[in-house]
Design a protein around this motif. Structure first.
Motif, PDB file in Angstrom:
ATOM      1  N   UNK A  78       0.808  -1.207   0.000  1.00 45.20           N
ATOM      2  CA  UNK A  78       0.000   0.000   0.000  1.00 45.20           C
ATOM      3  C   UNK A  78       0.843   1.260   0.000  1.00 45.20           C
ATOM      4  N   UNK A  79       1.949   1.218   0.767  1.00 48.93           N
ATOM      5  CA  UNK A  79       2.781   2.412   0.911  1.00 48.93           C
ATOM      6  C   UNK A  79       4.064   2.355   0.093  1.00 48.93           C
ATOM      7  N   UNK A  80       4.562   1.135  -0.192  1.00 51.17           N
ATOM      8  CA  UNK A  80       5.863   1.016  -0.877  1.00 51.17           C
ATOM      9  C   UNK A  80       5.695   0.462  -2.292  1.00 51.17           C
ATOM     10  N   UNK A  81       5.106  -0.721  -2.417  1.00 47.15           N
ATOM     11  CA  UNK A  81       4.855  -1.300  -3.734  1.00 47.15           C
ATOM     12  C   UNK A  81       3.436  -0.929  -4.176  1.00 47.15           C
ATOM     13  N   UNK A  82       3.316  -0.531  -5.453  1.00 52.55           N
ATOM     14  CA  UNK A  82       1.999  -0.145  -5.984  1.00 52.55           C
ATOM     15  C   UNK A  82       1.652  -0.978  -7.216  1.00 52.55           C
ATOM     16  N   UNK A  83       2.141  -2.198  -7.257  1.00 52.98           N
ATOM     17  CA  UNK A  83       1.823  -3.096  -8.373  1.00 52.98           C
ATOM     18  C   UNK A  83       1.165  -4.365  -7.838  1.00 52.98           C
ATOM     19  N   UNK A  84       0.501  -5.075  -8.735  1.00 54.50           N
ATOM     20  CA  UNK A  84      -0.303  -6.235  -8.340  1.00 54.50           C
ATOM     21  C   UNK A  84       0.395  -7.559  -8.571  1.00 54.50           C
ATOM     22  N   UNK A  85       1.361  -7.583  -9.505  1.00 56.88           N
ATOM     23  CA  UNK A  85       2.001  -8.857  -9.843  1.00 56.88           C
ATOM     24  C   UNK A  85       3.406  -8.612 -10.377  1.00 56.88           C
ATOM     25  N   UNK A  86       4.253  -9.626 -10.250  1.00 57.71           N
ATOM     26  CA  UNK A  86       5.595  -9.608 -10.810  1.00 57.71           C
ATOM     27  C   UNK A  86       5.700 -10.745 -11.812  1.00 57.71           C
ATOM     28  N   UNK A  87       6.058 -10.413 -13.049  1.00 59.87           N
ATOM     29  CA  UNK A  87       6.190 -11.420 -14.107  1.00 59.87           C
ATOM     30  C   UNK A  87       7.664 -11.585 -14.446  1.00 59.87           C
ATOM     31  N   UNK A  88       8.193 -12.792 -14.262  1.00 58.49           N
ATOM     32  CA  UNK A  88       9.594 -13.081 -14.598  1.00 58.49           C
ATOM     33  C   UNK A  88       9.661 -13.596 -16.028  1.00 58.49           C
ATOM     34  N   UNK A  89      10.486 -12.964 -16.862  1.00 60.42           N
ATOM     35  CA  UNK A  89      10.581 -13.320 -18.278  1.00 60.42           C
ATOM     36  C   UNK A  89      11.599 -14.432 -18.492  1.00 60.42           C
ATOM     37  N   UNK A  90      11.325 -15.281 -19.478  1.00 58.32           N
ATOM     38  CA  UNK A  90      12.216 -16.409 -19.767  1.00 58.32           C
ATOM     39  C   UNK A  90      13.486 -15.962 -20.470  1.00 58.32           C
ATOM     40  N   UNK A  91      13.400 -14.857 -21.246  1.00 54.47           N
ATOM     41  CA  UNK A  91      14.562 -14.371 -21.997  1.00 54.47           C
ATOM     42  C   UNK A  91      14.717 -12.873 -21.777  1.00 54.47           C
ATOM     43  N   UNK A  92      15.962 -12.429 -21.644  1.00 47.86           N
ATOM     44  CA  UNK A  92      16.238 -11.020 -21.414  1.00 47.86           C
ATOM     45  C   UNK A  92      15.786 -10.171 -22.602  1.00 47.86           C
ATOM     46  N   UNK A  94      19.602  -5.746 -18.547  1.00 48.43           N
ATOM     47  CA  UNK A  94      18.620  -6.338 -19.461  1.00 48.43           C
ATOM     48  C   UNK A  94      17.275  -6.486 -18.756  1.00 48.43           C
ATOM     49  N   UNK A  95      16.210  -6.092 -19.408  1.00 50.30           N
ATOM     50  CA  UNK A  95      14.863  -6.220 -18.825  1.00 50.30           C
ATOM     51  C   UNK A  95      14.512  -7.703 -18.700  1.00 50.30           C
ATOM     52  N   UNK A  96      14.265  -8.159 -17.472  1.00 51.88           N
ATOM     53  CA  UNK A  96      13.885  -9.565 -17.253  1.00 51.88           C
ATOM     54  C   UNK A  96      12.663  -9.722 -16.356  1.00 51.88           C
ATOM     55  N   UNK A  97      12.080  -8.587 -15.936  1.00 51.25           N
ATOM     56  CA  UNK A  97      10.932  -8.637 -15.017  1.00 51.25           C
ATOM     57  C   UNK A  97       9.969  -7.498 -15.338  1.00 51.25           C
ATOM     58  N   UNK A  98       8.685  -7.794 -15.220  1.00 52.12           N
ATOM     59  CA  UNK A  98       7.649  -6.778 -15.380  1.00 52.12           C
ATOM     60  C   UNK A  98       6.925  -6.590 -14.057  1.00 52.12           C
ATOM     61  N   UNK A  99       6.795  -5.329 -13.628  1.00 52.35           N
ATOM     62  CA  UNK A  99       5.973  -4.993 -12.459  1.00 52.35           C
ATOM     63  C   UNK A  99       4.626  -4.549 -13.008  1.00 52.35           C
ATOM     64  N   UNK A 100       3.577  -5.306 -12.718  1.00 48.23           N
ATOM     65  CA  UNK A 100       2.297  -5.135 -13.415  1.00 48.23           C
ATOM     66  C   UNK A 100       1.216  -4.616 -12.475  1.00 48.23           C
ATOM     67  N   UNK A 101       0.482  -3.599 -12.945  1.00 48.41           N
ATOM     68  CA  UNK A 101      -0.691  -3.106 -12.227  1.00 48.41           C
ATOM     69  C   UNK A 101      -1.936  -3.739 -12.834  1.00 48.41           C
ATOM     70  N   UNK A 102      -2.780  -4.292 -11.970  1.00 44.10           N
ATOM     71  CA  UNK A 102      -4.008  -4.939 -12.419  1.00 44.10           C
ATOM     72  C   UNK A 102      -5.169  -4.493 -11.545  1.00 44.10           C
TER      73      UNK A 102
END
Length: 857
Positions: free
Chosen positions: A538-552, A677-685
């Motif tokens: 609520x105060x620090x993270x404002x995303x709903x999910x973390x998606x780890x990518x298979x390839x950079x 290299x981008x390997x993770x997405x911080x996703x808002x849902x």
């Protein structure tokens, strides 16, 4: 036959039963919670250790990319004391909702990881399956139902009949079954089939158990140290085995391709002979092209097959199994609470007991003087009061220790039975019991020794005279003339009496403040642990999910999947890597280093106390506290690949769940000599149901080139489970703290009345009504209660902060939070206790024999 001294002691107990029982109760409560809470953590550990020992849980699990043979069993058993077994295992999807299932081959004579059947029977036929007990509880499966697997499971058949439900020592917590690389990535439950049904060419899991480790408790440091040494020995033994296994498979593959290679070689030779005889015609050129294509295909197939022969081992110990770490953290958290809360509780109880015993002996001055005048020795007189104190202390300590050791740990374990299948084993905490008894006797017998010794030093004639009352002194309020003039006579008397009897005043304040602090701490523990996830997300993270990518740098597929859902609101691209941080000779593992691609966008997803700038590192408070570093200091970050860089700390930011460090892309490039290299997405849902989350995670795995998806709601559920697991302990602490507060207030009020009975009788004789006489005493209690409650607020906050600091784990830091209901309940309880004591006091004062009281010396 009893001596006069002994008779006198029993008469004293009979005449003042309330005081004797109060002393026992205070000591009983103190020792009960001291011993009980101290035994809860070890009780949980011993119960789980007994459970996994009974079901022969393996100490080490080994996975291989090329499977295992009997030779691998022999290799493992080269290590001293090792017993090894191989079995078939894989992750598949199936069931009503295409759940991810950990599927094992059932071995009826297995010596390790034995199932505990809860209902039905084991799978004896090829079409039978046994499911996890959790599949019955949570997903509604029943014996006799047909269970159907997904086509991708590649089993001998797809449909099986459920014949039983069981628990496995591999999975000790129903709320977590681990993660996988199929389906939505979250394992829901396990299942067992006949081994042949898994359709695997070789065993895929090797488990090792060491007889020498079974006498050690799984959750103790001694066990962890011992098992790590065994893993090192196993790795040493398997190092040449990996090369040998690879060579065997390579030779086998080469043999399998030999016939095709021979045919191609012969065809090439024949084509060459034809070219020599007939010339290089168009037909022969076409045949040559076909042969070259076939050779290229065969070479590619041989290379692909050879790649599959590369043997890589993955090692696991018990702490890597689902639920083991969180279970150990919970028992350690209870142990941390037990190191602070019961001690504070017991100290208050002992302090009040000490005061009560002191007052009791001081009231017996005339008796002591009489016995001394009659010729009794000092020891004979002292023994009378020491026996009284010893009896009260021992009864309270023994009863409290026995009840605490038996009841509280079992209450905690029984609560855990709802989410964790385990046996109940509670150790007898002899050391803690001895300590509790010793402190109890110091508070009772010690007080009696000090006061009796002081009284016996006086002459009999002096002892038989009442002690000279304390002279009244002007108090500070009297010097404030305008204020003092406005006070009524009764108010002036109350304020004078408060400061006249300072020891009684401070004992009452300490008792009230201590009780308030203990109750607030109980509520605060529940609030703080339960609010950890909401504070983090609520105060620090404002995303709903973390998606780890298979390839950079390959996020296009995942973004297409996300953008295709109605719940998608945005995503931030970051580079995330795990590693270790070292500083000042200490090390912290499992630190997540986050580098955002776009800093401005990143601010919408993560709130840091300081912005990311320059070439420095922003670290979470866990790193700062564990490694004793601050802004301006330098730390070493070591990646999983072993690369080490030295970075300057620019700021420390709050964080409650996980351990994080942050740096800019330019800082990363400067430190690691490579772009992040981008390997993770911080996703808002938008808010999703559990089923919708599972569906999204499955789509990301299947079509989004994702390794896995972690949802914030799952983290919140984990914290809620952790919080609920503490509810019994918290409730017990609140209730016992309330009881202690009441007994303390009641006891101190009784002492107050007994000391001032002549004064109160005089007031009554002067014509005061019963209510006014009661308020003569109660007014002081009300003032002390108010002051004690206010002081208790601060003490409760401080005690809670200290306990939570002790209870932090490697991955969780608890915020210090006490919500308003805690303050309200603590205040109302103290007010209620004061009112009850006032009512009891009123009833007692109504029936005071004024003449007898005034005749007393």
């Amino acid at each position: 036959m009893m001596t006069p001294m002994t008779k006198n002691m029993w008469r004293e107990i009979a005449a003042n039963k309330g005081r004797f029982i109060a002393i026992i109760l205070i000591i009983l409560l103190g020792t009960l919670i001291f011993v009980g809470v101290k035994a809860a953590g070890p009780g949980l550990n011993d119960s789980m250790a007994t459970t996994v020992e009974a079901q022969h849980l393996s100490d080490v699990q080994l996975f291989s990319t090329t499977g295992f043979t009997a030779k691998d069993v022999d290799t493992a058993e080269q290590v001293s004391g090792a017993q090894a077994e191989i079995s078939k295992f894989k992750y598949v999807t199936g069931g009503k909702n295409e759940d991810v299932v950990a599927l094992y081959g059932y071995q009826p004579h297995a010596q390790q990881n034995q199932l505990k059947l809860r209902s039905g029977h084991f799978p004896h036929a090829n079409n039978q399956i046994v499911l996890d007990e959790w599949a019955k509880r949570e997903y509604g499966y029943r014996i006799g139902d047909m269970y159907r697997f997904n086509q991708q499971a590649k089993l001998r058949q797809r449909t099986y009949r459920i014949v039983g439900f069981a628990d496995s020592p591999r999975y000790i917590d129903y709320s977590t079954r681990g993660s996988a690389n199929v389906g939505d990535g979250t394992v829901r439950y396990f299942a067992y089939l006949q081994p042949k049904q898994l359709n695997l060419p070789t065993a895929t899991l090797l488990t090792v158990r060491f007889k020498s480790l079974q006498s050690l408790n799984t959750f103790n440091d001694d066990y962890q140290t011992a098992v790590n040494k065994k893993v090192t020995a196993l790795k040493r033994a398997f190092k040449p085995q990996a090369r040998e296994r690879q060579q065997q498979l390579s030779a086998k593959i080469n043999r399998s391709f030999e016939p095709q290679q021979k045919k191609l070689t012969q065809a090439v030779k024949q084509l060459a002979q034809l070219k020599q005889a007939a010339g290089n015609s168009a037909v022969l050129q076409q045949q040559q092209q076909i042969l070259e294509k076939n050779q290229a295909k065969l070479t590619a197939a041989m290379k692909a097959a050879a790649a599959k022969t590369h043997t890589v081992y993955t090692w696991q110990t018990r702490e890597d199994l689902p639920g083991f770490t969180s279970f150990g953290d919970t028992s350690n958290r209870i142990a941390a609470i037990a190191n602070v809360f019961p001690v504070f509780f017991f100290l208050i109880a002992a302090l009040i007991t000490f005061t009560t015993i002191t007052r009791m002996v001081e009231e017996a001055r005339r008796q002591i003087g009489t016995f001394k005048a009659l010729g009794y020795t000092k020891w004979a007189i002292a023994r009378n009061y020491l026996s009284y104190a010893l009896m009260a202390g021992l009864i309270g300590a023994v009863l409290g220790s026995v009840i605490g050791n038996i009841t509280l740990p079992r209450l905690v374990i029984s609560m855990y039975h709802m989410s964790i299948p385990m046996m109940t084993t509670v150790p007898v905490m002899w050391g803690v019991i001895a300590l509790a008894v010793a402190f109890s006797l110091i508070a009772t017998v010690g007080a009696a020794v000090i006061v009796v010794r002081r009284e016996l030093a006086e002459k009999p004639a002096d002892l038989m005279l009442p002690r000279t009352p304390k002279s009244a002194k002007r108090i500070l309020m009297e010097r404030m003339t305008p204020l003092w003039r406005r006070l009524s006579f009764n108010q002036k008397v109350s304020y004078r009496n408060l400061f006249r009897y300072k020891s009684r005043m401070w004992m009452t304040i300490i008792g009230i403040a201590g009780g308030t602090a203990l109750i607030l701490t109980g509520f605060g523990l529940n609030d703080s642990i339960g609010s950890t996830a909401s504070q983090q997300y609520g105060q620090i993270f404002h995303y709903s999910a973390t998606v780890s990518l298979a390839h950079d740098n390959q996020s296009q597929k995942a973004m297409r999947v996300l953008e295709g859902t109605n719940h998608y609101r945005g995503a931030a691209k970051v580079h995330m890597t795990a590693g270790k941080v070292k500083a000042n000779g200490d090390q912290l593992s499992d630190v997540n280093l986050v580098t955002p691609k776009d800093q401005q966008q990143f601010k919408k997803y993560v709130t840091l106390s300081h912005p990311l700038t320059g070439n420095g590192l922003v670290i979470s408070q866990k790193i700062a506290s564990e490694l004793k570093v601050k802004a301006g200091d330098k730390v070493d970050f070591i990646t999983a690949a072993g690369q080490k860089v030295t970075l300057k700390v620019t700021a420390v930011t709050p964080n409650y769940m996980g351990v994080f460090a942050y740096m800019t892309a330019s800082a990363y490039r400067h430190a690691f000599n490579a772009p992040p290299a981008v390997n993770t997405l911080l996703v808002k849902l938008d808010r999703q149901s559990s089923q919708q989350q599972n569906q999204l995670a499955r789509q990301l795995m299947e079509h989004g080139d994702a390794l896995g998806t972690s949802f914030a709601s799952d983290q919140e559920t984990t914290i809620k489970t952790m919080s609920s697991s503490m509810n019994v302990i918290v409730l017990i602490m609140i209730l016992l703290s309330g009881v202690l507060s009441f007994v303390v207030l009641y006891n101190l009020t009784n002492i107050n009345i007994s000391e001032r009975i002549r004064e109160l009788s005089t007031v009554k004789v002067l014509g005061f009504f019963d209510g006014e006489v009661t308020m003569y005493v109660a007014r002081e209690n009300i003032l002390l209660t108010v002051f004690g409650i206010i002081l208790g607020y601060g003490a409760g906050w401080g005690l809670l902060s200290f306990i939570l600091n002790q209870a932090t784990t490697s991955q969780v830091v608890f915020p210090v939070i006490i919500r308003w209901p805690g303050y309200v309940v603590a205040t109302l309880l103290m007010v209620l206790f004061t009112l009850i004591v006032m009512w009891v006091t009123h009833q007692k004062l109504k029936h005071v024999d004024m003449v007898e009281a005034l005749k007393e010396n």
